[in-house]
Design a protein around this motif. Structure first.
Motif, PDB file in Angstrom:
ATOM      1  N   THR A 122       5.083   7.229  -2.636  1.00  0.00           N
ATOM      2  CA  THR A 122       4.638   8.324  -3.494  1.00  0.00           C
ATOM      3  C   THR A 122       3.350   8.897  -2.915  1.00  0.00           C
ATOM      4  N   PRO A 123       3.166  10.232  -2.991  1.00  0.00           N
ATOM      5  CA  PRO A 123       4.066  11.256  -3.506  1.00  0.00           C
ATOM      6  C   PRO A 123       5.126  11.637  -2.489  1.00  0.00           C
ATOM      7  N   LEU A 124       5.956  12.639  -2.857  1.00  0.00           N
ATOM      8  CA  LEU A 124       7.034  13.125  -2.003  1.00  0.00           C
ATOM      9  C   LEU A 124       6.802  14.591  -1.668  1.00  0.00           C
ATOM     10  N   MET A 125       7.063  14.940  -0.410  1.00  0.00           N
ATOM     11  CA  MET A 125       6.965  16.327   0.030  1.00  0.00           C
ATOM     12  C   MET A 125       8.376  16.909   0.116  1.00  0.00           C
ATOM     13  N   GLN A 126       8.724  17.767  -0.829  1.00  0.00           N
ATOM     14  CA  GLN A 126      10.026  18.425  -0.860  1.00  0.00           C
ATOM     15  C   GLN A 126       9.975  19.674   0.018  1.00  0.00           C
ATOM     16  N   VAL A 127      10.917  19.782   0.956  1.00  0.00           N
ATOM     17  CA  VAL A 127      10.831  20.786   2.011  1.00  0.00           C
ATOM     18  C   VAL A 127      11.963  21.801   1.906  1.00  0.00           C
ATOM     19  N   GLY A 128      11.601  23.076   1.985  1.00  0.00           N
ATOM     20  CA  GLY A 128      12.580  24.149   1.987  1.00  0.00           C
ATOM     21  C   GLY A 128      13.017  24.529   3.383  1.00  0.00           C
ATOM     22  N   VAL A 166       0.870  -1.180   0.000  1.00  0.00           N
ATOM     23  CA  VAL A 166       0.000   0.000   0.000  1.00  0.00           C
ATOM     24  C   VAL A 166       0.906   1.228   0.000  1.00  0.00           C
ATOM     25  N   ALA A 167       0.799   2.047  -1.024  1.00  0.00           N
ATOM     26  CA  ALA A 167       1.701   3.190  -1.172  1.00  0.00           C
ATOM     27  C   ALA A 167       1.450   4.248  -0.105  1.00  0.00           C
ATOM     28  N   VAL A 168       2.541   4.849   0.374  1.00  0.00           N
ATOM     29  CA  VAL A 168       2.460   5.960   1.327  1.00  0.00           C
ATOM     30  C   VAL A 168       3.360   7.088   0.834  1.00  0.00           C
ATOM     31  N   ALA A 169       3.103   8.288   1.353  1.00  0.00           N
ATOM     32  CA  ALA A 169       3.916   9.447   1.010  1.00  0.00           C
ATOM     33  C   ALA A 169       5.123   9.536   1.919  1.00  0.00           C
ATOM     34  N   ASP A 170       6.198  10.111   1.389  1.00  0.00           N
ATOM     35  CA  ASP A 170       7.285  10.599   2.233  1.00  0.00           C
ATOM     36  C   ASP A 170       6.917  12.034   2.572  1.00  0.00           C
ATOM     37  N   SER A 171       6.543  12.269   3.817  1.00  0.00           N
ATOM     38  CA  SER A 171       6.002  13.565   4.215  1.00  0.00           C
ATOM     39  C   SER A 171       7.051  14.649   4.421  1.00  0.00           C
ATOM     40  N   HIS A 172       8.330  14.290   4.270  1.00  0.00           N
ATOM     41  CA  HIS A 172       9.369  15.305   4.490  1.00  0.00           C
ATOM     42  C   HIS A 172      10.696  14.803   3.941  1.00  0.00           C
ATOM     43  N   THR A 173      11.161  15.419   2.863  1.00  0.00           N
ATOM     44  CA  THR A 173      12.462  15.057   2.302  1.00  0.00           C
ATOM     45  C   THR A 173      13.128  16.283   1.702  1.00  0.00           C
ATOM     46  N   HIS A 174      14.455  16.169   1.488  1.00  0.00           N
ATOM     47  CA  HIS A 174      15.254  17.269   0.941  1.00  0.00           C
ATOM     48  C   HIS A 174      16.034  16.738  -0.264  1.00  0.00           C
ATOM     49  N   MET A 175      15.381  16.701  -1.416  1.00  0.00           N
ATOM     50  CA  MET A 175      16.055  16.162  -2.593  1.00  0.00           C
ATOM     51  C   MET A 175      17.179  17.057  -3.091  1.00  0.00           C
ATOM     52  N   ASP A 176      17.186  18.331  -2.708  1.00  0.00           N
ATOM     53  CA  ASP A 176      18.272  19.221  -3.094  1.00  0.00           C
ATOM     54  C   ASP A 176      19.568  18.891  -2.363  1.00  0.00           C
ATOM     55  N   MET A 177      19.493  18.057  -1.349  1.00  0.00           N
ATOM     56  CA  MET A 177      20.680  17.643  -0.601  1.00  0.00           C
ATOM     57  C   MET A 177      21.051  16.192  -0.879  1.00  0.00           C
ATOM     58  N   GLN A 178      20.401  15.589  -1.870  1.00  0.00           N
ATOM     59  CA  GLN A 178      20.619  14.173  -2.155  1.00  0.00           C
ATOM     60  C   GLN A 178      21.210  13.982  -3.547  1.00  0.00           C
ATOM     61  N   GLU A 179      21.778  12.809  -3.725  1.00  0.00           N
ATOM     62  CA  GLU A 179      22.173  12.338  -5.044  1.00  0.00           C
ATOM     63  C   GLU A 179      21.323  11.107  -5.354  1.00  0.00           C
ATOM     64  N   PRO A 180      20.979  10.823  -6.586  1.00  0.00           N
ATOM     65  CA  PRO A 180      21.262  11.545  -7.830  1.00  0.00           C
ATOM     66  C   PRO A 180      20.281  12.682  -8.045  1.00  0.00           C
ATOM     67  N   GLU A 181      19.861  12.917  -9.287  1.00  0.00           N
ATOM     68  CA  GLU A 181      18.914  13.970  -9.621  1.00  0.00           C
ATOM     69  C   GLU A 181      17.503  13.577  -9.177  1.00  0.00           C
ATOM     70  N   PRO A 182      16.609  14.575  -9.039  1.00  0.00           N
ATOM     71  CA  PRO A 182      15.266  14.282  -8.529  1.00  0.00           C
ATOM     72  C   PRO A 182      14.518  13.196  -9.282  1.00  0.00           C
ATOM     73  N   GLU A 183      14.644  13.156 -10.595  1.00  0.00           N
ATOM     74  CA  GLU A 183      13.901  12.152 -11.364  1.00  0.00           C
ATOM     75  C   GLU A 183      14.247  10.733 -10.930  1.00  0.00           C
ATOM     76  N   ALA A 184      15.525  10.491 -10.663  1.00  0.00           N
ATOM     77  CA  ALA A 184      15.948   9.165 -10.216  1.00  0.00           C
ATOM     78  C   ALA A 184      15.482   8.895  -8.784  1.00  0.00           C
ATOM     79  N   ILE A 185      15.509   9.908  -7.939  1.00  0.00           N
ATOM     80  CA  ILE A 185      15.036   9.758  -6.562  1.00  0.00           C
ATOM     81  C   ILE A 185      13.550   9.409  -6.558  1.00  0.00           C
ATOM     82  N   ILE A 186      12.778  10.124  -7.365  1.00  0.00           N
ATOM     83  CA  ILE A 186      11.336   9.889  -7.444  1.00  0.00           C
ATOM     84  C   ILE A 186      11.053   8.481  -7.951  1.00  0.00           C
ATOM     85  N   ALA A 187      11.767   8.075  -9.005  1.00  0.00           N
ATOM     86  CA  ALA A 187      11.541   6.745  -9.587  1.00  0.00           C
ATOM     87  C   ALA A 187      11.883   5.635  -8.599  1.00  0.00           C
TER      88      ALA A 187
END
Length: 308
Positions: free
Chosen positions: A55-61, A26-47
């Motif tokens: 899914t979905p992902l909450m990108q946090v500033g 059963v899919a759940v969301a990641d309610s808090h993540t910082h993809m700007d601080m991760q590797e690789p690029e967002p598309e790969a992180i999302i996939a």
């Protein structure tokens, strides 16, 4: 889109990522993540996250730069939503400058640069930009805001509290969830929420209180989002809190690239590792995994207006 380039982030990302866990049914969301601080690029992180049922992902500033980045990423990707804010440790840096008493310990930003004091006007202008971003439709929360007393002196605490009150106002006016960072500041966070009037939806990101505080949060209808540190051997108080928190107020997150769950603590975290934390929560609560996941997914929809 540019990403963070600080030495601490580079060092963390240089380590070997953990293997993918067994996918959630059963899919759940990641309610808090910082993809700007991760590797690789967002598309790969999302996939990678989608491949294991996250899914979905909450990108946090955490500042103006990352909040704009979050809003842009959410606008470009249907499975990403954004939260925008000034992190509690950002407020003293804006007001007092880097290296001033009561400001974050290293006195530099993510790129190693120092900042001059801007005073109250600079904080007001920064929050005005957060206010602008919060109006965007793909921005679903104002956060992470709140209080962090871990390394903060009295001057810094005053700036944090001022910023927190301003963010509460922004969230309330825009009808967005308020996403709270609370580190060693439980009493003041709860007091200021009461004084200012909490928005309809409040989320304690990376919940750090004990079971008694969880009961207080439940009385007020505040969501509690648990991160990978709930799996740590020393985190008995978090598992006790998770056990007593009402099911309708539970969320799960990574706070990636930080707080990687066991057995991979110390290695880089990413949204695809949410299943490890979800399963630890199910164990702490004595619940079946799929039932808890379904409840957490529904809670994400109620807290942030997330869609599958």
């Amino acid at each position: 889109m540019g990403k963070r380039s600080g030495a601490a982030v580079r060092n963390r990302n240089a380590q070997t990522p953990p293997p993918a866990p067994e996918p959630l049914r059963v899919a759940v969301a990641d309610s808090h993540t910082h993809m700007d601080m991760q590797e690789p690029e967002p598309e790969a992180i999302i996939a990678a996250a989608e491949a294991v049922g996250v899914t979905p992902l909450m990108q946090v500033g955490v500042d103006l730069e990352s909040s704009r980045w979050a809003a842009d990423l959410a606008a470009a990707h249907p499975s990403v939503y954004a939260a925008v804010a000034l992190h509690p440790n950002e407020a003293p840096r804006i007001v007092h400058g880097d290296g001033a008493p009561g400001v974050e310990v290293d006195g530099t930003d993510w790129a190693g640069k120092r900042r001059e004091a801007g005073g109250e006007r600079a904080l007001e202008e920064a929050v005005a930009e957060i206010d602008r971003l919060a109006a965007l439709p793909r921005v679903r929360a104002v956060g992470e805001t709140g209080l962090d007393y871990f390394r903060t002196g009295e001057e810094g605490k005053a700036a944090q509290q001022d910023s927190f009150r301003r963010h509460i106002d922004v969230a309330g006016r825009h009808g967005k969830a308020l996403m709270i960072h609370d580190r060693e500041a439980h009493e003041d966070v709860l007091r200021i929420l009461e004084e200012e009037g909490a928005p309809e939806r409040v989320v304690f990101h990376c919940y750090s209180g004990d079971a008694e505080m969880a009961k207080v949060c439940a009385e007020h209808g505040y969501f509690m989002s648990f991160a990978g540190n709930v799996t740590f051997a020393s985190a008995h108080h978090l598992r006790e809190a998770a056990a007593v928190a009402p099911a309708e107020l539970l969320l799960v997150e990574t706070d990636a690239p930080f707080l990687t769950p066991k057995p991979y603590r110390g290695r880089p975290n990413a949204p695809y590792l949410v299943p490890l934390t979800l399963r630890a929560l199910a164990e702490a609560r004595g619940e079946e995994e799929d039932a808890l996941a379904a409840r957490v997914a529904e809670n994400g929809r109620r807290a942030f207006g997330l869609e599958d």
